[in-house]
Enzyme design. Structure first.
Site: not given
Length: 295
Positions: A38, A69, A94, A114, A144, A165, A172
Site C-alpha cells: 500500500q 485507541h 501504528d 500486521e 496475512d 484494527d 491488503p
C-alpha cells in the site's frame, strides 16, 4: 489581514466515492513510500500534528489517535471482570492499540498480526504512539491476518478479546472483509470472550452507511455479515467521535456468544479520553442507530 485565497495551501483530500464525500486538510507531506502492499504517507498539520495515511485514508493523527485507541481497548477490557486476558490485534500497525492493551497488568498475552512491516516501522519513526514491541507479553507476527486466523482456528488457539484494527476494504485489508474470515475468528474467541470491530458511519437522507460498504462491496460489511449469519449471535454497539475520521461519527461493535453487557465498567481507569462515565455513556445510542443499523 491576508485573504485566504492568497495563502499558500497544500490541500490533501480524503475521498469517499460511494457517498460523494470529501474532507480536506492543509498539511505538508513529510514522508511517502509505496510498500509492497500500500501507499504509506505521513503529513504534518499545524493544529493536528502528524497524520498517518494508508492508500489516501487517514489512520491516525497526533491530535486524536487516543480517542479511537482508548475507546477500542478499555471498553471491552474493563467491561468484564477477568483475572487474565489473551488479546489478539488484527492490523494495528501504528501501535496505538498495543499501547493501550499493555496498560493493564491482567493482560497476559498480546498477539499482533500486521501484514505490512513498513507501517510499523514508519509509524514508530514518525508518530511514536506505539506500545512496547519488546514487552515479553507481545508476540508480533508479520503476515496475512486471514491466513493467521485460519491457522489459529485449526490449532484451537483462543482469545478473550480480538480487536479488528483494520483499514478500509481496499489493498491488503480486503482479504479480511469476508464471511470466511468472520467464521474463523468466531472459532478463535472464548465462550466468554468478545470481538471488537469498528467503522465510521455516515447518515444519509434515507439511511445510515458504514464506510466499509462505501469503500468496497456492500456484501463485505463485517457488521452486516455478523448480524445476518449470527456466527457470534450477540451484536452490540457503542459510539464515539474521532474528529479526523470521515463523518466523525464512529461506531464500535461487539460480537460475542453470551451477550454480556459491556456497558458497566468493573474497574476505574482514566485516560486522555476514556473514563468510567464516558464508558457507560457511549452505550446510549441515538434512535437512528436503532432504526438504521439494527441495534
Amino acid at each position: 489581514m491576508t485573504k485566504t485565497s492568497e495563502l499558500s495551501r497544500n490541500w490533501w483530500h480524503e475521498e469517499t466515492e460511494g457517498v460523494a464525500f470529501t474532507h480536506a486538510l492543509d498539511m505538508k507531506l513529510l514522508y511517502s513510500e509505496q510498500s509492497p502492499f500500500q501507499k504509506i504517507e505521513v503529513f504534518e498539520h499545524d493544529v493536528f500534528g502528524r497524520v498517518l495515511t494508508l492508500d489516501d485514508l487517514v489512520q491516525a493523527s497526533h491530535a486524536d489517535e487516543f480517542m479511537y485507541h482508548e475507546m477500542a481497548v478499555h471498553v471491552p477490557l474493563l467491561g468484564r471482570k477477568r483475572e487474565k486476558a489473551d488479546v489478539l490485534i488484527v492490523g494495528g500497525g501504528d501501535g496505538g492499540i498495543l499501547r493501550e492493551a499493555l496498560r493493564h497488568e491482567f493482560v497476559a498475552r498480546v498477539v499482533m498480526v500486521e501484514i505490512d512491516e513498513r507501517v510499523i516501522e514508519v509509524s514508530k519513526e514518525y508518530l511514536g504512539i506505539n506500545g512496547d514491541y519488546s514487552d515479553p507479553r507481545v508476540d508480533l507476527i508479520i503476515g496475512d491476518a486471514a491466513q493467521y486466523m485460519r491457522e489459529a482456528r485449526s490449532k484451537g488457539d483462543m482469545f478473550d478479546l480480538i480487536i479488528l484494527d483494520l483499514s478500509e476494504p481496499v489493498g491488503p485489508s480486503s482479504s479480511v472483509f469476508t464471511q470466511s474470515f468472520c467464521e474463523d475468528f468466531a472459532k478463535c474467541i472464548k465462550p466468554d470472550g468478545v470481538v471488537l470491530d469498528s467503522d465510521s458511519i455516515f447518515v444519509g437522507k434515507d439511511r445510515a452507511y458504514f464506510l466499509q460498504e462505501l469503500c468496497g462491496d456492500k456484501d463485505q460489511n463485517l457488521v452486516s455479515i455478523m448480524q445476518r449469519e449470527k456466527l457470534l449471535p450477540h451484536v452490540a454497539g457503542y459510539r464515539s467521535i474521532v474528529q479526523l475520521y470521515p463523518a466523525a461519527e464512529f461506531g464500535f461493535f461487539l460480537y460475542s456468544y453470551d451477550g454480556h453487557d459491556y456497558s458497566k465498567p468493573v474497574a476505574t481507569w482514566t485516560g486522555r479520553h476514556y473514563n468510567t462515565e464516558l464508558h457507560q455513556a457511549a452505550f446510549a445510542l441515538p434512535t437512528w442507530w436503532r432504526q438504521n443499523l439494527g441495534f
